[in-house]
Write a protein that holds these residues in place. Structure first.
Motif, mmCIF file in Angstrom:
data_model
loop_
_atom_site.group_PDB
_atom_site.id
_atom_site.type_symbol
_atom_site.label_atom_id
_atom_site.label_comp_id
_atom_site.label_asym_id
_atom_site.label_seq_id
_atom_site.Cartn_x
_atom_site.Cartn_y
_atom_site.Cartn_z
ATOM 1 N N SER A 1 -10.720 29.825 -10.866
ATOM 2 C CA SER A 1 -9.348 29.296 -10.902
ATOM 3 C C SER A 1 -9.127 28.429 -12.141
ATOM 4 O O SER A 1 -10.022 27.710 -12.576
ATOM 5 C CB SER A 1 -9.108 28.459 -9.639
ATOM 6 O OG SER A 1 -7.913 27.754 -9.771
ATOM 7 N N ILE B 1 -3.920 29.880 -4.516
ATOM 8 C CA ILE B 1 -3.903 28.700 -5.410
ATOM 9 C C ILE B 1 -2.715 28.817 -6.370
ATOM 10 O O ILE B 1 -1.980 27.854 -6.597
ATOM 11 C CB ILE B 1 -5.251 28.566 -6.171
ATOM 12 C CG1 ILE B 1 -6.394 28.286 -5.170
ATOM 13 C CG2 ILE B 1 -5.170 27.456 -7.219
ATOM 14 C CD1 ILE B 1 -7.795 28.343 -5.767
ATOM 15 N N GLU B 2 -2.506 30.029 -6.868
ATOM 16 C CA GLU B 2 -1.362 30.294 -7.765
ATOM 17 C C GLU B 2 -0.039 30.000 -7.032
ATOM 18 O O GLU B 2 0.898 29.446 -7.602
ATOM 19 C CB GLU B 2 -1.443 31.764 -8.227
ATOM 20 C CG GLU B 2 -0.247 32.309 -8.984
ATOM 21 C CD GLU B 2 -0.050 31.626 -10.324
ATOM 22 O OE1 GLU B 2 -1.061 31.186 -10.901
ATOM 23 O OE2 GLU B 2 1.125 31.556 -10.769
ATOM 24 N N THR C 1 -7.045 26.076 -11.964
ATOM 25 C CA THR C 1 -6.754 24.748 -11.408
ATOM 26 C C THR C 1 -8.065 23.957 -11.387
ATOM 27 O O THR C 1 -9.073 24.451 -10.881
ATOM 28 C CB THR C 1 -6.194 24.885 -9.974
ATOM 29 O OG1 THR C 1 -4.990 25.647 -10.053
ATOM 30 C CG2 THR C 1 -5.891 23.535 -9.347
ATOM 31 N N GLU D 1 -8.610 18.997 -8.371
ATOM 32 C CA GLU D 1 -7.287 19.141 -7.739
ATOM 33 C C GLU D 1 -7.357 19.985 -6.474
ATOM 34 O O GLU D 1 -6.386 20.101 -5.730
ATOM 35 C CB GLU D 1 -6.300 19.778 -8.725
ATOM 36 C CG GLU D 1 -5.878 18.808 -9.806
ATOM 37 C CD GLU D 1 -4.902 19.427 -10.785
ATOM 38 O OE1 GLU D 1 -4.188 20.378 -10.413
ATOM 39 O OE2 GLU D 1 -4.877 18.950 -11.942
ATOM 40 N N ARG E 1 -3.578 23.945 -2.239
ATOM 41 C CA ARG E 1 -4.684 23.188 -2.826
ATOM 42 C C ARG E 1 -5.808 22.995 -1.795
ATOM 43 O O ARG E 1 -6.960 22.848 -2.177
ATOM 44 C CB ARG E 1 -4.196 21.809 -3.321
ATOM 45 C CG ARG E 1 -3.277 21.928 -4.548
ATOM 46 C CD ARG E 1 -4.028 22.510 -5.754
ATOM 47 N NE ARG E 1 -3.182 22.765 -6.912
ATOM 48 C CZ ARG E 1 -2.620 23.947 -7.198
ATOM 49 N NH1 ARG E 1 -2.792 24.996 -6.384
ATOM 50 N NH2 ARG E 1 -1.896 24.108 -8.285
#
Ligand SMILES: NC(=O)c1ccc[n+]([C@@H]2O[C@H](COP(=O)([O-])OP(=O)(O)OC[C@H]3O[C@@H](n4cnc5c(N)ncnc54)[C@H](OP(=O)(O)O)[C@@H]3O)[C@@H](O)[C@H]2O)c1
Length: 282
Positions: free
Chosen positions: A64, A38-39, A66, A70, A43
């Motif tokens: 996460s 994810i980093e 995020t 998303e 996605r």
């Protein structure tokens, strides 16, 4: 790095053109791996009940930074739950395992035509989408005859079909069939899963040198230029990043043809899993 391109689906939604695969990605190490992906910029996260790691993926989603909305979380219905009622319960159970209240995408993992229940399973996905449990519904390892049947029975065309595809087994006929039906192809084991030697294949290596790219990037780019979504796995952050860095060059038609020519037909499948024969229940 250029922005990750998206692909438009027949249900009006879009997906990133590259997703992160999680076969054998498990436990605490798995959480670290998914967080690292994810980093790196992924996605779309591809899991399955059969991978025994939905809990791990859910944990990564929670940890996460995020936002959930998303991320695109995709799982798959196992063979033991093709019956209509079992399928509806399995989708709910899978969501509990992940700790989520909806799937962004959900697929039937294998058609298992000898069991004769994939039409029922598809009806369950169609209904689960109506109940709000799934946003985008699709299938995996479906051949044209299986697709014809479910479309005829329900009037609903899958948005995606995730199939085996790498240079030694390019599955081009099925990719073309999917296209003709407005179905986006997702490629699994795009790098041959280190079972085959496609990453060190002479032609691929030569093309990679020409574009100053890595062999894996050439294969992902070949998919992209064929409008195929790549589901790729890597435990290394450097590889995860590299596999997304494919939007600043274009393969020539000649190079695309050279990669297509590496196909070995049925003999090229990584594990000989023909969808009409292969059965996997859990
Ligand atoms: N629907 C289905 O029936 C089905 C079947 C199989 C797979 N899948 C999905 O497809 C995903 C991907 O397939 P896969 O996991 O079988 O294998 P894959 O993505 O084809 O290959 C993964 C291997 O490639 C290596 N690799 C990744 N990026 C690399 C790079 N840039 N340079 C060199 N080596 C690299 C990885 O090693 P490192 O870890 O060292 O980077 C790993 O060993 C699965 O994880 C799963 O989500 C679906």
């Amino acid at each position: 790095m250029e922005k990750l391109q998206t692909m438009r689906l027949n249900d009006g939604t879009s997906l990133p053109s590259i997703g992160f695969g999680t076969v054998q990605v498990k436990g605490a190490q798995g959480v670290t791996s998914v967080l690292s992906a994810i980093e790196a910029g992924y996605r779309l996260i591809d899991t399955s009940t059969n991978y025994n790691n939905e809990g791990m993926v859910g944990e990564a989603v929670r940890r996460s930074s995020t936002p959930r909305e998303e991320l695109i979380i995709s799982s798959k219905l196992p063979g033991h739950s093709h019956g209509y009622d079992r399928a509806i319960l399995m989708i709910q159970e899978s969501l509990y395992r992940l700790g989520l209240d909806y799937f962004d995408k959900y697929l039937i993992h294998w058609p298992l035509p000898k069991q004769g229940q994939y039409e029922e399973a598809w009806q369950a996905l169609v209904d689960a989408q109506k109940f709000g449990l799934i946003k985008t519904i699709g299938v995996s390892n479906f051949l044209s005859e299986h697709l014809e049947k479910i479309i005829e029975k329900t009037g609903v065309t899958p948005a995606t079909n995730q199939i085996e595809r790498h240079p030694y087994f390019n599955n081009n006929e099925l990719v073309e069939y999917n296209k003709s039906r407005g179905i986006v192809t997702e490629a699994w084991s795009p790098l041959g899963r280190e079972i085959n030697d496609v990453l060190t294949n002479e032609t691929i290596v030569k093309i990679a040198e020409k574009y100053n790219k890595e062999p894996a990037q050439i294969i992902i780019r070949w998919n992209l230029q064929n409008d195929v979504l790549t589901v790729v796995k890597s435990s290394s952050y450097a590889h995860q990043k590299a596999n997304l860095d494919v939007f600043d060059f274009e393969l020539s038609e000649e190079d695309m043809k050279q990669i297509d020519a590496l196909d070995k037909g049925e003999a090229g499948r990584v594990e000989g899993q023909h969808p009409n024969e292969y059965e996997e229940f859990d």
